[in-house]
Motif scaffolding. Structure first.
Motif, short mmCIF file in Angstrom:
data_model
loop_
_atom_site.label_atom_id
_atom_site.label_comp_id
_atom_site.label_asym_id
_atom_site.label_seq_id
_atom_site.Cartn_x
_atom_site.Cartn_y
_atom_site.Cartn_z
N LYS A 8 1.65 4.83 1.46
CA LYS A 8 2.52 4.79 0.28
C LYS A 8 1.78 5.14 -1.00
CE LYS A 8 6.20 1.91 1.93
NZ LYS A 8 6.90 0.64 1.96
N LYS B 267 3.75 -8.49 -3.65
CA LYS B 267 4.27 -8.56 -5.03
C LYS B 267 3.75 -7.38 -5.86
CE LYS B 267 4.07 -13.66 -5.01
NZ LYS B 267 5.47 -14.00 -4.84
N MET C 156 -10.42 -10.33 7.28
CA MET C 156 -11.32 -9.19 7.11
C MET C 156 -12.77 -9.61 7.30
SD MET C 156 -9.44 -7.34 3.95
CE MET C 156 -10.70 -6.12 3.65
N PHE D 285 0.61 0.78 4.12
CA PHE D 285 0.32 0.40 2.73
C PHE D 285 -0.44 1.55 2.03
CE2 PHE D 285 -3.17 -1.44 0.07
CZ PHE D 285 -2.40 -1.81 -1.03
N TYR D 286 -1.41 2.11 2.69
CA TYR D 286 -2.20 3.19 2.09
C TYR D 286 -1.42 4.51 2.06
CZ TYR D 286 -6.02 -0.08 2.23
OH TYR D 286 -6.81 -1.19 2.01
N VAL E 111 -7.88 -13.65 5.03
CA VAL E 111 -6.98 -12.53 5.34
C VAL E 111 -7.43 -11.75 6.58
CG1 VAL E 111 -6.22 -12.32 2.93
CG2 VAL E 111 -8.09 -10.87 3.78
N PHE F 27 0.04 -14.38 -2.70
CA PHE F 27 0.37 -13.38 -3.74
C PHE F 27 0.63 -12.00 -3.14
CE2 PHE F 27 -1.35 -16.74 -6.34
CZ PHE F 27 -0.66 -16.63 -7.54
N TYR G 96 -11.16 3.11 5.68
CA TYR G 96 -10.55 2.83 6.98
C TYR G 96 -9.68 1.59 6.83
CZ TYR G 96 -14.81 0.03 7.88
OH TYR G 96 -15.87 -0.84 7.81
N ALA G 97 -8.41 1.81 7.15
CA ALA G 97 -7.42 0.74 7.01
C ALA G 97 -7.57 -0.27 8.13
CB ALA G 97 -6.01 1.34 7.06
N VAL H 42 -10.46 -4.38 0.02
CA VAL H 42 -9.21 -4.57 -0.74
C VAL H 42 -8.47 -5.76 -0.11
CG1 VAL H 42 -6.97 -3.59 -1.37
CG2 VAL H 42 -9.04 -2.16 -1.42
N ALA H 43 -8.24 -6.78 -0.88
CA ALA H 43 -7.56 -7.97 -0.35
C ALA H 43 -6.79 -8.69 -1.45
CB ALA H 43 -8.58 -8.92 0.28
N VAL H 44 -5.66 -9.25 -1.06
CA VAL H 44 -4.84 -10.08 -1.95
C VAL H 44 -4.64 -11.40 -1.22
CG1 VAL H 44 -2.56 -10.30 -3.05
CG2 VAL H 44 -3.67 -8.06 -2.95
N TYR I 140 0.53 -6.41 -6.03
CA TYR I 140 -0.85 -6.54 -6.52
C TYR I 140 -1.85 -5.68 -5.73
CZ TYR I 140 1.01 -10.41 -9.24
OH TYR I 140 1.74 -11.17 -10.13
N GLY I 141 -1.60 -5.54 -4.43
CA GLY I 141 -2.48 -4.67 -3.64
C GLY I 141 -2.39 -3.24 -4.16
N ARG I 142 -1.17 -2.81 -4.43
CA ARG I 142 -0.99 -1.45 -4.98
C ARG I 142 -1.69 -1.33 -6.33
NH1 ARG I 142 4.62 0.09 -4.39
NH2 ARG I 142 4.97 -1.79 -5.59
C1 COA Z 1 -2.91 -4.95 2.58
C2 COA Z 1 -2.79 -5.71 1.24
C3 COA Z 1 -4.01 -5.42 0.38
C4 COA Z 1 -1.53 -5.20 0.54
O1 COA Z 1 -1.41 -5.90 -0.70
P1 COA Z 1 -0.02 -6.45 -1.20
O2 COA Z 1 -0.18 -6.96 -2.56
O3 COA Z 1 0.52 -7.39 -0.16
O4 COA Z 1 0.88 -5.13 -1.16
P2 COA Z 1 1.89 -4.59 -2.29
O5 COA Z 1 2.86 -5.66 -2.59
O6 COA Z 1 1.11 -4.03 -3.40
O7 COA Z 1 2.62 -3.43 -1.47
C5 COA Z 1 2.74 -2.10 -1.93
C6 COA Z 1 3.63 -1.38 -0.96
O8 COA Z 1 3.00 -1.36 0.34
C7 COA Z 1 3.85 -2.01 1.30
N1 COA Z 1 3.00 -2.81 2.18
C8 COA Z 1 2.20 -3.84 1.84
N2 COA Z 1 1.58 -4.31 2.93
C9 COA Z 1 2.03 -3.56 3.97
C10 COA Z 1 1.75 -3.56 5.36
N3 COA Z 1 0.92 -4.43 5.93
N4 COA Z 1 2.37 -2.64 6.13
C11 COA Z 1 3.24 -1.76 5.58
N5 COA Z 1 3.54 -1.70 4.26
C12 COA Z 1 2.93 -2.58 3.48
C13 COA Z 1 4.75 -2.91 0.47
O9 COA Z 1 5.94 -3.21 1.17
C14 COA Z 1 4.97 -2.06 -0.76
O10 COA Z 1 5.92 -1.07 -0.46
P3 COA Z 1 7.02 -0.56 -1.56
O11 COA Z 1 6.21 0.18 -2.59
O12 COA Z 1 7.93 0.32 -0.77
O13 COA Z 1 7.65 -1.79 -2.12
C15 COA Z 1 -2.62 -7.23 1.46
O14 COA Z 1 -1.51 -7.45 2.26
C16 COA Z 1 -3.82 -7.89 2.08
O15 COA Z 1 -4.71 -8.33 1.38
N6 COA Z 1 -3.83 -7.97 3.41
C17 COA Z 1 -4.92 -8.60 4.12
C18 COA Z 1 -6.21 -7.86 3.95
C19 COA Z 1 -6.14 -6.41 4.38
O16 COA Z 1 -5.69 -6.10 5.47
N7 COA Z 1 -6.59 -5.55 3.49
C20 COA Z 1 -6.65 -4.14 3.74
C21 COA Z 1 -7.91 -3.84 4.44
S1 COA Z 1 -8.01 -2.14 4.86
#
Ligand code: COA
Length: 140
Positions: A114, A81, A26, A111-112, A24, A78, A103-104, A72-74, A83-85
């Motif tokens: 929200k 869907k 990271m 994502f954070y 992913v 997956f 730090y995002a 934090v990673a999915v 799961y990150g939330r």
């Molecule tokens: C970032 C991450 C953890 C989010 O997990 P996810 O399971 O894909 O996200 P979710 O399905 O739980 O999303 C929850 C909400 O955030 C939003 N969201 C998810 N990823 C987003 C992104 N990159 N940008 C904007 N919004 C995002 C979703 O649309 C959803 O919105 P909703 O509540 O309006 O439907 C995942 O995409 C990931 O592992 N990414 C790669 C690793 C990474 O960057 N991790 C974070 C390090 S700081």
């Protein structure tokens, strides 16, 4: 299939944790390094879909008033869907009463946001490889 939420580090495949972080985009380390980091954390969350590890996260904390979230990673197939939330909600539940910082990854701020987190105006960091962190958009 329902996901299974686990909080314990026992039986975790640390090679898969390292591989997932790499997949992913990271920061990732040797499996043993991740084991040490997760085991030394205040709280850890692992999501399993059947036998498969599909996501995780962790926080370090004093358990009183400060906490910081990391790793934090999915897994890609997956993502998006909920799961990150779910991972973040479980971590935040376990940090209740604490200020929480993180730090995002650049581009993941929404994502954070929200989840109720807000951008810090005075965040400062001393990174081990500042040139790389600057290149990746984390610091000025
Ligand atoms: C970032 C991450 C953890 C989010 O997990 P996810 O399971 O894909 O996200 P979710 O399905 O739980 O999303 C929850 C909400 O955030 C939003 N969201 C998810 N990823 C987003 C992104 N990159 N940008 C904007 N919004 C995002 C979703 O649309 C959803 O919105 P909703 O509540 O309006 O439907 C995942 O995409 C990931 O592992 N990414 C790669 C690793 C990474 O960057 N991790 C974070 C390090 S700081």
């Amino acid at each position: 299939m329902e996901v299974d939420i686990r909080y314990t580090c026992s039986d975790v495949d640390w090679g898969l944790v390292s591989e997932t972080l790499k997949r992913v985009g990271m920061a990732h380390h040797a499996p043993e390094t991740h084991r040490r980091a997760f085991e030394a954390s205040y709280t850890t969350v692992f999501l399993y879909h059947g036998p498969r590890l599909i996501g995780f996260g962790r926080a370090i904390s004093d358990g009183a008033y400060q906490g910081a979230v990391y790793d934090v990673a999915v897994v890609p197939e997956f993502q998006q869907k909920g799961y990150g939330r779910l991972i973040m909600q479980k971590i935040l539940e376990r940090l209740s009463g604490c200020n929480v910082i993180l730090y995002a990854a650049p581009g993941k701020e929404a994502f954070y946001r929200k989840l109720g987190l807000r951008k810090m105006k005075t965040g400062m960091a001393l990174f081990k490889d500042p040139a790389r962190m600057s290149e990746r958009g984390f610091i000025e």
